[in-house]
Design a protein around this motif. Structure first.
Motif, mmCIF file in Angstrom:
data_model
loop_
_atom_site.group_PDB
_atom_site.id
_atom_site.type_symbol
_atom_site.label_atom_id
_atom_site.label_comp_id
_atom_site.label_asym_id
_atom_site.label_seq_id
_atom_site.Cartn_x
_atom_site.Cartn_y
_atom_site.Cartn_z
ATOM 1 N N PHE A 70 0.811 5.194 0.302
ATOM 2 C CA PHE A 70 1.240 4.531 0.094
ATOM 3 C C PHE A 70 -0.246 3.379 0.043
ATOM 4 C CE2 PHE A 70 4.941 7.001 -0.810
ATOM 5 C CZ PHE A 70 5.150 6.076 -2.645
ATOM 6 N N VAL A 71 -1.134 2.696 -1.271
ATOM 7 C CA VAL A 71 -1.726 1.530 -0.875
ATOM 8 C C VAL A 71 -1.031 0.272 -1.948
ATOM 9 C CG1 VAL A 71 -3.723 0.758 -0.997
ATOM 10 C CG2 VAL A 71 -3.476 3.615 -0.599
ATOM 11 N N THR A 72 -0.719 -0.663 -0.954
ATOM 12 C CA THR A 72 -0.239 -1.414 -1.690
ATOM 13 C C THR A 72 -1.790 -2.254 -2.357
ATOM 14 O OG1 THR A 72 0.682 -2.079 0.053
ATOM 15 C CG2 THR A 72 0.522 -4.007 -1.884
ATOM 16 N N PHE A 73 -1.300 -2.783 -3.858
ATOM 17 C CA PHE A 73 -1.698 -3.311 -4.838
ATOM 18 C C PHE A 73 -1.332 -4.198 -5.569
ATOM 19 C CE2 PHE A 73 -3.519 1.415 -4.713
ATOM 20 C CZ PHE A 73 -4.693 1.079 -4.437
ATOM 21 N N SER A 74 -2.044 -5.538 -6.073
ATOM 22 C CA SER A 74 -1.639 -6.869 -6.681
ATOM 23 C C SER A 74 -2.102 -6.572 -8.581
ATOM 24 C CB SER A 74 -2.715 -8.018 -6.134
ATOM 25 O OG SER A 74 -2.391 -9.359 -6.493
#
Length: 322
Positions: A70-74
């Motif tokens: 998982f990659v965190t995005f705003s």
């Protein structure tokens, strides 16, 4: 090599400019600037030719996603679509895009895995298909309907710009190949339209597409129809390769389209028969609708073929459940 290519080779052109400058121009300081500009222009031309031929002028976009973690995005912005759906736009790093192949989706979970857990204590993970193009630079969009029983959809609808969401992908679904089928029927319900929309927009964007698409899209009311303007525009632009049929459970008195659930009669009327070769039916909607039409899915697996489509003679090879 042709005369044209020889004349415009950067090295040849540079040499000729220098020769002209030496023979024709007086040797004064005032001529240094034009000569410098001329040579600079030749260098620019040489780089342009090189960049155009090699693709250096527009480097390929990198993928912002990771299929393994998982990659965190705003969250960049939220735009209401109707009474229970909104478009959520998440920012991607500069010069990146989702690069999602067709057909595929992503899975999402809360940025804080402790914030949303299932009954077994595991982080809640749900699949979603973006509505933005795979090469959309710097952002990714999701059109998400809020279901009162939908844990993840309610959570996402609670997010505000600046909040974050974890995204992993791509999750490959169906390896779509151009013109593999003569006819494709897409049966959707509610927010299940998004993967079907992904297939349609991808296929119809190609000038070489010959596959005919029929979309049967069921909703409760007319206000619930998602992406209607986009679908109508596509049908108008591609009248020979796209037919859209809307069905409503609770239509208003002035509704002139089809009504009721998608049943055997509707399928017989609009869908190519199972005896026809090079045809397939894509199904995506609420679990109850998918089960009634094509049999239950087994998690992320297809599960056995069942429901109305099986009764009408369609095989597992002719039906795909998103």
């Amino acid at each position: 090599m042709s005369l044209f290519r020889t004349a415009f080779r950067p090295s040849v052109l540079t040499a000729r400019v220098r020769q002209y400058a030496t023979e024709a121009a007086p040797k004064t300081k005032s001529n240094l600037l034009p000569l410098t500009l001329a040579l600079g222009g030749v260098g620019g031309l040489g780089y342009y030719v090189y960049a155009t031929r090699t693709g250096a002028a527009s480097p390929p976009l990198a993928s912002a996603l990771n299929p393994d973690e998982f990659v965190t995005f705003s969250l960049k912005k939220v735009v209401p679509y109707n009474h229970n759906s909104s478009t959520f736009t998440f920012a991607l790093p500069p010069n990146t895009s989702s690069k999602l192949p067709v057909a595929s989706c992503v899975v999402v979970q809360a940025a804080d895995p402790e914030a949303l857990k299932d009954k077994k204590g595991n982080p809640v993970v749900r699949p979603y298909t973006p509505t933005s193009a795979a090469d959309n630079t710097g952002e990714i969009e999701f059109l998400i309907k809020k279901y009162e029983t939908g844990v993840m959809s309610k959570y996402i609808h609670s997010l505000k710009p600046g909040d974050s969401l974890k995204i992993k992908g791509p999750i490959h679904k169906f390896p779509y190949k151009e013109n593999e089928f003569d006819e494709v029927t897409l049966i959707g319900g509610g927010s299940g339209i998004t993967p079907l929309y992904q297939v349609i927009t991808h296929a119809l964007a190609s000038p070489f597409n010959t596959t005919k698409f029929k979309l049967l899209f069921s909703n409760v009311t007319e206000e619930d129809i998602l992406l209607r303007e986009d679908l109508d525009a596509l049908a108008k632009k591609h009248p020979k390769t796209l037919e859209v049929v809307y069905l409503l459970d609770k239509p208003k008195p002035d509704w002139k389209g089809a009504t009721g659930f998608i049943n055997a009669d509707v399928i017989k009327k609009y869908v190519a028969p199972p005896s026809q070769e090079r045809t397939i039916v894509f199904v995506c909607g609420p679990p109850g609708q998918v089960a009634a039409l094509a049999g239950k899915k087994a998690g992320f697996q297809q599960g056995e073929i069942g429901g109305v489509l099986k009764e009408l003679g369609y095989t597992a090879e002719q039906v795909f459940k998103f």
